[in-house]
Design a protein around this motif. Structure first.
Motif, PDB file in Angstrom:
ATOM      1  N   SER A 156       6.303   9.767 -32.236  1.00 39.12           N
ATOM      2  CA  SER A 156       5.037   9.677 -32.976  1.00 39.12           C
ATOM      3  C   SER A 156       4.164  10.915 -32.797  1.00 39.12           C
ATOM      4  N   GLY A 157       4.482  11.743 -31.786  1.00 41.30           N
ATOM      5  CA  GLY A 157       3.670  12.924 -31.526  1.00 41.30           C
ATOM      6  C   GLY A 157       2.469  12.656 -30.660  1.00 41.30           C
ATOM      7  N   THR A 158       2.332  11.443 -30.126  1.00 42.83           N
ATOM      8  CA  THR A 158       1.196  11.107 -29.258  1.00 42.83           C
ATOM      9  C   THR A 158       1.301  11.864 -27.933  1.00 42.83           C
ATOM     10  N   PHE A 159       0.157  12.466 -27.528  1.00 42.29           N
ATOM     11  CA  PHE A 159       0.125  13.199 -26.272  1.00 42.29           C
ATOM     12  C   PHE A 159      -1.206  12.948 -25.590  1.00 42.29           C
ATOM     13  N   LEU A 160      -1.153  12.367 -24.394  1.00 41.38           N
ATOM     14  CA  LEU A 160      -2.357  12.101 -23.608  1.00 41.38           C
ATOM     15  C   LEU A 160      -2.171  12.714 -22.228  1.00 41.38           C
ATOM     16  N   LYS A 161      -3.231  13.348 -21.714  1.00 42.10           N
ATOM     17  CA  LYS A 161      -3.117  13.966 -20.390  1.00 42.10           C
ATOM     18  C   LYS A 161      -4.413  13.772 -19.620  1.00 42.10           C
ATOM     19  N   ASP A 162      -4.428  14.248 -18.392  1.00 42.84           N
ATOM     20  CA  ASP A 162      -5.598  14.157 -17.497  1.00 42.84           C
ATOM     21  C   ASP A 162      -6.096  12.722 -17.378  1.00 42.84           C
ATOM     22  N   ALA A 163      -5.166  11.770 -17.379  1.00 44.67           N
ATOM     23  CA  ALA A 163      -5.549  10.362 -17.306  1.00 44.67           C
ATOM     24  C   ALA A 163      -6.026  10.006 -15.904  1.00 44.67           C
ATOM     25  N   GLU A 164      -7.174   9.357 -15.841  1.00 45.10           N
ATOM     26  CA  GLU A 164      -7.738   8.836 -14.604  1.00 45.10           C
ATOM     27  C   GLU A 164      -8.033   7.363 -14.845  1.00 45.10           C
ATOM     28  N   LEU A 165      -7.482   6.489 -14.000  1.00 45.90           N
ATOM     29  CA  LEU A 165      -7.624   5.053 -14.251  1.00 45.90           C
ATOM     30  C   LEU A 165      -7.748   4.315 -12.930  1.00 45.90           C
ATOM     31  N   ASP A 166      -8.832   3.530 -12.775  1.00 45.21           N
ATOM     32  CA  ASP A 166      -9.049   2.682 -11.608  1.00 45.21           C
ATOM     33  C   ASP A 166      -9.030   1.234 -12.062  1.00 45.21           C
ATOM     34  N   TYR A 210       1.074  11.073 -20.737  1.00 42.46           N
ATOM     35  CA  TYR A 210       1.949  10.220 -21.549  1.00 42.46           C
ATOM     36  C   TYR A 210       2.310  10.973 -22.831  1.00 42.46           C
ATOM     37  N   GLU A 211       3.618  10.982 -23.146  1.00 43.89           N
ATOM     38  CA  GLU A 211       4.101  11.624 -24.369  1.00 43.89           C
ATOM     39  C   GLU A 211       5.018  10.679 -25.131  1.00 43.89           C
ATOM     40  N   ASN A 212       4.818  10.615 -26.442  1.00 39.66           N
ATOM     41  CA  ASN A 212       5.727   9.903 -27.329  1.00 39.66           C
ATOM     42  C   ASN A 212       6.257  10.931 -28.327  1.00 39.66           C
ATOM     43  N   PHE A 213       7.502  11.343 -28.132  1.00 41.97           N
ATOM     44  CA  PHE A 213       8.043  12.439 -28.924  1.00 41.97           C
ATOM     45  C   PHE A 213       8.277  12.049 -30.377  1.00 41.97           C
ATOM     46  N   ALA A 271       0.845  -1.194   0.000  1.00 40.72           N
ATOM     47  CA  ALA A 271       0.000   0.000   0.000  1.00 40.72           C
ATOM     48  C   ALA A 271       0.881   1.245   0.000  1.00 40.72           C
ATOM     49  N   GLY A 272       0.380   2.298  -0.668  1.00 39.39           N
ATOM     50  CA  GLY A 272       1.110   3.552  -0.692  1.00 39.39           C
ATOM     51  C   GLY A 272       0.959   4.260  -2.014  1.00 39.39           C
ATOM     52  N   ALA A 273       1.919   5.106  -2.330  1.00 45.34           N
ATOM     53  CA  ALA A 273       1.832   5.927  -3.542  1.00 45.34           C
ATOM     54  C   ALA A 273       3.179   5.940  -4.253  1.00 45.34           C
ATOM     55  N   LEU A 274       3.131   6.167  -5.571  1.00 43.82           N
ATOM     56  CA  LEU A 274       4.316   6.254  -6.414  1.00 43.82           C
ATOM     57  C   LEU A 274       4.151   7.388  -7.408  1.00 43.82           C
ATOM     58  N   ASP A 275       5.227   8.066  -7.702  1.00 42.27           N
ATOM     59  CA  ASP A 275       5.262   9.035  -8.790  1.00 42.27           C
ATOM     60  C   ASP A 275       5.640   8.281 -10.052  1.00 42.27           C
ATOM     61  N   LEU A 276       4.758   8.273 -11.060  1.00 43.78           N
ATOM     62  CA  LEU A 276       4.993   7.490 -12.267  1.00 43.78           C
ATOM     63  C   LEU A 276       6.251   7.921 -13.008  1.00 43.78           C
ATOM     64  N   ALA A 277       6.633   9.170 -12.883  1.00 42.37           N
ATOM     65  CA  ALA A 277       7.854   9.629 -13.545  1.00 42.37           C
ATOM     66  C   ALA A 277       9.072   8.896 -12.996  1.00 42.37           C
ATOM     67  N   HIS A 278       9.076   8.613 -11.686  1.00 42.14           N
ATOM     68  CA  HIS A 278      10.184   7.883 -11.092  1.00 42.14           C
ATOM     69  C   HIS A 278      10.160   6.417 -11.498  1.00 42.14           C
ATOM     70  N   VAL A 279       8.988   5.820 -11.559  1.00 44.40           N
ATOM     71  CA  VAL A 279       8.880   4.426 -11.992  1.00 44.40           C
ATOM     72  C   VAL A 279       9.337   4.273 -13.433  1.00 44.40           C
ATOM     73  N   PHE A 280       9.008   5.255 -14.281  1.00 45.51           N
ATOM     74  CA  PHE A 280       9.319   5.185 -15.702  1.00 45.51           C
ATOM     75  C   PHE A 280      10.826   5.212 -15.959  1.00 45.51           C
ATOM     76  N   PRO A 297      13.066   4.959 -24.855  1.00 40.19           N
ATOM     77  CA  PRO A 297      13.559   6.226 -25.404  1.00 40.19           C
ATOM     78  C   PRO A 297      12.439   7.059 -26.028  1.00 40.19           C
ATOM     79  N   ASN A 298      12.620   8.363 -26.016  1.00 39.73           N
ATOM     80  CA  ASN A 298      11.710   9.304 -26.686  1.00 39.73           C
ATOM     81  C   ASN A 298      10.292   9.240 -26.143  1.00 39.73           C
ATOM     82  N   GLN A 299      10.150   8.846 -24.874  1.00 40.71           N
ATOM     83  CA  GLN A 299       8.824   8.775 -24.268  1.00 40.71           C
ATOM     84  C   GLN A 299       8.893   9.323 -22.848  1.00 40.71           C
ATOM     85  N   ASN A 300       7.719   9.736 -22.366  1.00 47.82           N
ATOM     86  CA  ASN A 300       7.652  10.300 -21.024  1.00 47.82           C
ATOM     87  C   ASN A 300       6.338   9.904 -20.376  1.00 47.82           C
ATOM     88  N   LEU A 301       6.388   9.621 -19.075  1.00 46.43           N
ATOM     89  CA  LEU A 301       5.201   9.247 -18.322  1.00 46.43           C
ATOM     90  C   LEU A 301       5.223   9.988 -17.001  1.00 46.43           C
TER      91      LEU A 301
END
Length: 371
Positions: free
Chosen positions: A334-344, A329-332, A280-289, A295-299
């Motif tokens: 392909s140009g894919t950009f997704l934000k405000d992600a909410e996932l349960d 999520y960014e893929n530099f 149990a707890g929390a994680l920053d996805l940027a650190h996990v990534f 390469p060329n991606q960001n979370l």
């Protein structure tokens, strides 16, 4: 070169070699010299070994000298070496080996050196014993920079008793064990006792401001790890806390059957033994990534975890949920950009169920997930 002289059967010898090599490594220069006397009655003498330019895998030894002198009952030794393994190192040691009717004894009088930026020094002489009944080492204190490792132990007549404590140990020194360069310090203890067939004990570990110094992980934030594990009655109980990866710590508790024996050597988890645990707890996805290394991606975003474990080692059962908020999520490439992600995501044994999922493309488009 060999020479036999005198009535005491004195033998002088000098042997040398240059440019020794095979597929595993090479030696530039090797020389061994010595003197032996009284070969048929009470042999004694001395031997000196000098090696230069030794290379083996990641180990490179610039120079190594070993000197031994004595007889069949006692041999004094000294040695020094310098080179590089992950980092530059120097080491020197001296002592003597004594052969007695009941066994062998190694007296280590001096040990010091340096590895990378860490200074190593034996605080006082210590002794290691070996006999038909077992082995043991007397209390020792080994200084490592501002920290130290101290302990004592023995394994005699089928009974084990070992206690080791350490504090302020620089994690950078763990490069010698093959780990990457780390920042931070370690403290803790190891205590094991009981019959060799089923010893019991515990481990306490704390890593302060632990982080990676090089490579893609250097942006990993300094973290604090606290761990405690106890082995008793064929059951291991461990509690681990990791702080610094989010605004809340990540906590792991596990209780599991664990069979450990030194004689015969056994290290196993019985498949029918009952499990109990929780993450149990929390994680920053940027650190996990950072550990994924794509390469060329960001979370980015925050992940909350609350998972429980039960069942058996052969049939584990996991229940709970994982929640992602403010995900990006960014893929530099392909140009894919997704934000405000909410996932349960709910976990129920072998099933993962997306109870709610929504994200935006940064403009007017949205994606919804469920199932």
């Amino acid at each position: 070169q060999f020479q036999i002289t005198g009535t005491d059967q004195q033998v002088l010898f000098v042997m040398g070699a240059k440019g020794l090599a095979d597929k595993t490594g090479h030696v530039d220069n090797l020389k061994m010299s010595g003197r032996l006397t009284n070969l048929t009655q009470a042999p004694q003498g001395n031997v000196t070994l000098d090696i230069e330019g030794l290379s083996f895998s990641d180990l490179s030894v610039t120079s190594l000298t070993l000197v031994a002198e004595g007889n069949m009952q006692q041999v004094a030794f000294s040695g020094k070496a310098g080179g590089r393994y992950k980092s530059d190192f120097e080491i020197a040691a001296s002592g003597h080996v004594i052969s007695l009717q009941e066994g062998q004894r190694l007296n280590l009088d001096q040990l010091n050196g340096q590895f990378g930026g860490s200074i190593l020094a034996l605080n006082r002489a210590t002794q290691i014993k070996h006999s038909a009944n077992g082995w043991g080492f007397e209390p020792f204190v080994l200084n490592l920079d501002q920290g130290n490792i101290q302990g004592s132990g023995n394994c005699m007549d089928g009974m084990l008793d070992v206690s080791i404590k350490f504090e302020d140990i620089p994690l950078e020194a763990l490069q010698f064990a093959g780990l990457p360069r780390l920042d931070g310090k370690a403290a803790g203890s190891i205590d094991v006792s009981g019959p060799n067939s089923h010893p019991q004990g515990g481990i306490i570990l704390r890593l302060d401001r632990a982080g990676f110094r090089d490579g893609q992980y250097r942006e990993f934030p300094p973290s604090v790890l606290q761990a405690k594990a106890d082995l008793k009655n064929v059951t291991i109980h461990a509690d681990i806390t990791l702080e610094g990866l989010a605004d809340r710590p990540l906590e792991l508790m596990i209780k599991a059957p664990f069979k450990f024996s030194l004689s015969p050597f056994i290290w196993a988890v019985p498949p029918k033994g009952k499990l109990r645990g929780r993450l149990a707890g929390a994680l920053d996805l940027a650190h996990v990534f950072l550990f994924v290394g794509l390469p060329n991606q960001n979370l980015d975003g925050q992940m909350e975890i609350d998972l429980s474990l039960d069942g058996t080692a052969g049939d584990p059962r996991i229940r709970g949920y994982t929640r992602i908020q403010d995900g990006v999520y960014e893929n530099f490439r392909s140009g894919t950009f997704l934000k405000d992600a909410e996932l349960d995501i709910a976990a129920n044994n072998s099933r993962l169920v997306v109870e709610r999922g929504r994200m935006s493309d940064g403009e007017s488009g949205t994606i919804s997930l469920q199932g």
